[in-house]
Every structure is written in structure tokens, then in C-alpha cells.
Design a protein around this motif. Structure first.
Motif, PDB file in Angstrom:
ATOM      1  N   VAL A 190     -19.390  29.096  -8.655  1.00 52.17           N
ATOM      2  CA  VAL A 190     -18.830  28.801 -10.036  1.00 52.17           C
ATOM      3  C   VAL A 190     -18.052  30.146 -10.420  1.00 52.17           C
ATOM      4  CG1 VAL A 190     -18.985  28.134 -12.464  1.00 52.17           C
ATOM      5  CG2 VAL A 190     -20.852  27.481 -10.783  1.00 52.17           C
ATOM      6  N   LYS A 191     -16.524  29.782 -10.599  1.00 49.90           N
ATOM      7  CA  LYS A 191     -15.744  30.831 -10.910  1.00 49.90           C
ATOM      8  C   LYS A 191     -14.993  30.472 -12.171  1.00 49.90           C
ATOM      9  CE  LYS A 191     -13.433  30.230  -6.995  1.00 49.90           C
ATOM     10  NZ  LYS A 191     -12.432  30.337  -6.241  1.00 49.90           N
ATOM     11  N   GLU A 192     -14.714  31.469 -12.871  1.00 48.71           N
ATOM     12  CA  GLU A 192     -13.990  31.434 -14.284  1.00 48.71           C
ATOM     13  C   GLU A 192     -12.662  32.246 -13.944  1.00 48.71           C
ATOM     14  OE1 GLU A 192     -14.005  32.231 -18.941  1.00 48.71           O
ATOM     15  OE2 GLU A 192     -15.730  32.930 -17.875  1.00 48.71           O
ATOM     16  N   LEU A 193     -11.543  31.358 -14.061  1.00 46.87           N
ATOM     17  CA  LEU A 193     -10.220  32.139 -14.162  1.00 46.87           C
ATOM     18  C   LEU A 193      -9.644  32.032 -15.433  1.00 46.87           C
ATOM     19  CD1 LEU A 193      -9.201  30.145 -10.852  1.00 46.87           C
ATOM     20  CD2 LEU A 193     -10.195  32.445 -10.943  1.00 46.87           C
ATOM     21  N   PRO A 194      -8.618  32.810 -15.636  1.00 47.85           N
ATOM     22  CA  PRO A 194      -7.861  32.713 -16.930  1.00 47.85           C
ATOM     23  C   PRO A 194      -7.640  31.362 -17.513  1.00 47.85           C
ATOM     24  CG  PRO A 194      -7.077  34.464 -15.492  1.00 47.85           C
ATOM     25  CD  PRO A 194      -7.855  33.526 -14.707  1.00 47.85           C
ATOM     26  N   GLU A 195      -7.350  30.353 -16.698  1.00 50.52           N
ATOM     27  CA  GLU A 195      -6.775  29.132 -17.260  1.00 50.52           C
ATOM     28  C   GLU A 195      -7.830  28.047 -16.965  1.00 50.52           C
ATOM     29  OE1 GLU A 195      -4.045  30.570 -15.191  1.00 50.52           O
ATOM     30  OE2 GLU A 195      -3.490  31.558 -17.206  1.00 50.52           O
ATOM     31  N   SER A 196      -8.979  28.351 -16.052  1.00 49.34           N
ATOM     32  CA  SER A 196      -9.849  27.193 -15.622  1.00 49.34           C
ATOM     33  C   SER A 196     -11.175  27.797 -15.231  1.00 49.34           C
ATOM     34  CB  SER A 196      -9.255  26.416 -14.461  1.00 49.34           C
ATOM     35  OG  SER A 196      -9.126  27.505 -13.382  1.00 49.34           O
ATOM     36  N   TYR A 197     -12.079  26.771 -15.017  1.00 54.79           N
ATOM     37  CA  TYR A 197     -13.384  27.019 -14.308  1.00 54.79           C
ATOM     38  C   TYR A 197     -13.403  26.247 -13.050  1.00 54.79           C
ATOM     39  CZ  TYR A 197     -14.770  28.199 -19.149  1.00 54.79           C
ATOM     40  OH  TYR A 197     -15.184  28.897 -20.238  1.00 54.79           O
ATOM     41  N   VAL A 198     -13.746  26.962 -12.184  1.00 54.51           N
ATOM     42  CA  VAL A 198     -13.937  26.378 -10.744  1.00 54.51           C
ATOM     43  C   VAL A 198     -15.206  26.256  -9.818  1.00 54.51           C
ATOM     44  CG1 VAL A 198     -12.518  26.338  -8.418  1.00 54.51           C
ATOM     45  CG2 VAL A 198     -11.478  27.087 -10.318  1.00 54.51           C
ATOM     46  N   PHE A 199     -15.466  25.142  -9.619  1.00 54.32           N
ATOM     47  CA  PHE A 199     -16.825  24.821  -8.916  1.00 54.32           C
ATOM     48  C   PHE A 199     -16.496  24.562  -7.351  1.00 54.32           C
ATOM     49  CE2 PHE A 199     -17.073  23.818 -13.330  1.00 54.32           C
ATOM     50  CZ  PHE A 199     -18.085  24.392 -13.593  1.00 54.32           C
ATOM     51  N   VAL A 200     -17.127  25.031  -6.613  1.00 58.89           N
ATOM     52  CA  VAL A 200     -16.818  25.039  -4.750  1.00 58.89           C
ATOM     53  C   VAL A 200     -18.329  24.777  -4.538  1.00 58.89           C
ATOM     54  CG1 VAL A 200     -15.863  26.146  -2.940  1.00 58.89           C
ATOM     55  CG2 VAL A 200     -14.983  26.437  -5.261  1.00 58.89           C
ATOM     56  N   ALA A 201     -18.262  23.660  -3.814  1.00 59.30           N
ATOM     57  CA  ALA A 201     -19.591  23.574  -2.977  1.00 59.30           C
ATOM     58  C   ALA A 201     -19.227  22.917  -1.492  1.00 59.30           C
ATOM     59  CB  ALA A 201     -20.223  22.399  -3.834  1.00 59.30           C
ATOM     60  N   ASP A 202     -20.110  23.247  -0.457  1.00 57.10           N
ATOM     61  CA  ASP A 202     -19.876  22.958   0.956  1.00 57.10           C
ATOM     62  C   ASP A 202     -20.523  21.515   1.245  1.00 57.10           C
ATOM     63  OD1 ASP A 202     -18.881  25.109   1.641  1.00 57.10           O
ATOM     64  OD2 ASP A 202     -20.631  26.124   2.129  1.00 57.10           O
ATOM     65  N   MET A 203     -19.736  20.395   1.726  1.00 58.86           N
ATOM     66  CA  MET A 203     -20.243  19.094   1.723  1.00 58.86           C
ATOM     67  C   MET A 203     -19.817  18.913   3.251  1.00 58.86           C
ATOM     68  SD  MET A 203     -21.170  17.885  -1.101  1.00 58.86           S
ATOM     69  CE  MET A 203     -21.259  18.654  -2.701  1.00 58.86           C
ATOM     70  N   PRO A 204     -20.158  19.504   4.122  1.00 59.55           N
ATOM     71  CA  PRO A 204     -19.841  19.108   5.372  1.00 59.55           C
ATOM     72  C   PRO A 204     -20.339  17.835   6.056  1.00 59.55           C
ATOM     73  CG  PRO A 204     -21.834  20.554   5.638  1.00 59.55           C
ATOM     74  CD  PRO A 204     -21.428  20.467   3.987  1.00 59.55           C
ATOM     75  N   GLY A 205     -19.178  17.213   6.611  1.00 63.67           N
ATOM     76  CA  GLY A 205     -19.525  15.891   7.247  1.00 63.67           C
ATOM     77  C   GLY A 205     -19.350  14.673   6.210  1.00 63.67           C
ATOM     78  N   LEU A 206     -19.274  14.772   5.115  1.00 65.95           N
ATOM     79  CA  LEU A 206     -19.258  13.891   3.878  1.00 65.95           C
ATOM     80  C   LEU A 206     -17.657  13.513   3.753  1.00 65.95           C
ATOM     81  CD1 LEU A 206     -21.813  15.194   1.294  1.00 65.95           C
ATOM     82  CD2 LEU A 206     -22.051  13.376   3.019  1.00 65.95           C
ATOM     83  N   LYS A 207     -17.594  12.177   3.328  1.00 66.14           N
ATOM     84  CA  LYS A 207     -16.412  11.655   3.043  1.00 66.14           C
ATOM     85  C   LYS A 207     -16.324  11.589   1.487  1.00 66.14           C
ATOM     86  CE  LYS A 207     -16.658   8.491   6.832  1.00 66.14           C
ATOM     87  NZ  LYS A 207     -16.794   7.212   7.255  1.00 66.14           N
ATOM     88  N   SER A 208     -15.045  11.609   0.998  1.00 64.36           N
ATOM     89  CA  SER A 208     -14.774  11.668  -0.443  1.00 64.36           C
ATOM     90  C   SER A 208     -15.601  10.620  -1.119  1.00 64.36           C
ATOM     91  CB  SER A 208     -13.412  11.729  -0.870  1.00 64.36           C
ATOM     92  OG  SER A 208     -12.545  10.520  -0.285  1.00 64.36           O
ATOM     93  N   GLU A 209     -15.684   9.340  -0.496  1.00 67.05           N
ATOM     94  CA  GLU A 209     -16.392   8.275  -1.331  1.00 67.05           C
ATOM     95  C   GLU A 209     -17.954   8.502  -1.265  1.00 67.05           C
ATOM     96  OE1 GLU A 209     -15.084   6.923   2.955  1.00 67.05           O
ATOM     97  OE2 GLU A 209     -14.119   7.498   1.258  1.00 67.05           O
TER      98      GLU A 209
END
Length: 156
Positions: free
Chosen positions: A49-68
């Protein structure tokens, strides 16, 4: 049970829950089974989880998964939920395949984050590129500071 000195008792308990064999999990009552399932799901999903001046960003590894296969939701007007299910590949019964080792995690995953009051719930986007999920929550800009109003003094 392994005793590790200097480690938080909560982490020890969570570690035991996460390594509970499935047959023991099935024999537990429904409430305990749901708790263990949710604890496993939350423990198996690492998120930066990152906080930037204009937003919060959540980054997670999802190997092998489709967006659905990935679900991103906002609950209760301020709880960001990232969840889904990673399934094992099906092995046809006709093959004489025998797994020698199974290390890749499979099953449900879930993480919940309480968003701060300055998060814009109407400006949330999610994208998954090369197995990395990125959820961006824009911040509500702070209100403009009130400028003093100058009143002209007239001579009468």
C-alpha cells in the motif's frame, strides 16, 4: 507445537491456523471453519500500500489469474475489498499423474482495507497487468483556504 521465543503469540496462533490440515478444518464447527478459511484467505494475500500526493495505490501479485477471477469492491462506504479464488488445474483421471510436491497456493484470497476519510469512493480504478493487480483510489482534494474578503471603506 514449536515454541519460538521473542515472537508475537498472535503470529504463532495465526501460523498454526494457516498450517491446519484440511481434514482437521473440516471437523471443526461452522463458525470455526469459516474463521480458519477467512484467516487462510487473508494470510495468503500480500499487498503493498502506497500513499501518493493525489492517491492511494494498492499493489498485489495475482499470478495466473484472469481479471474475471479477481473481485474489487467497496463495502460500507469506506472498506476496500480485494478477493477472488485461485483454482488448481484439473488433472484428467486417465493420466497417471502423481504430484510429487504442491507448493503453489490455491483457494480463496481476501484482503480488506479501511480507506481514510479523504479517499474519493467515486474515483477508484483497478487494472491487472502481467499478474500484478493495481488498485488506485484518488484522494479528495483539500478545500481551498478561505481568503479574507476586503471591504472598501467609504468616506461619508
Amino acid at each position: 507445537m514449536d515454541v519460538i521465543f521473542g515472537r508475537d503469540p498472535f503470529l504463532n496462533a495465526l501460523s498454526q491456523i494457516l498450517t491446519t490440515p484440511d481434514e482437521v478444518e473440516r471437523s471443526a464447527n461452522t463458525q470455526a471453519r469459516n474463521y480458519v478459511r477467512d484467516a487462510k484467505a487473508m494470510g495468503n494475500t500480500a499487498v503493498d500500500v502506497k500513499e501518493l500526493p493525489e492517491s492511494y495505490v494498492f499493489v498485489a501479485d495475482m499470478p495466473g489469474l484472469k481479471s474475471e477471477d479477481i473481485k474489487v469492491q467497496v463495502e460500507n462506504n469506506n472498506v476496500l475489498t480485494i478477493g477472488g479464488e485461485r483454482k488448481r488445474e484439473e488433472v484428467p483421471d486417465q493420466t497417471n499423474c502423481k504430484y510429487l510436491r504442491m507448493e503453489r497456493l490455491a483457494g480463496k484470497f481476501l484482503r480488506k482495507f479501511t480507506l481514510p476519510s479523504n479517499a474519493n469512493m467515486d474515483a477508484i480504478s483497478a487494472s491487472c497487468t502481467d499478474g500484478v493487480l493495481t488498485v488506485t483510489v484518488l484522494k479528495i482534494p483539500p478545500p481551498e483556504p478561505h481568503k479574507p474578503k476586503t471591504i472598501e471603506v467609504k468616506v461619508s
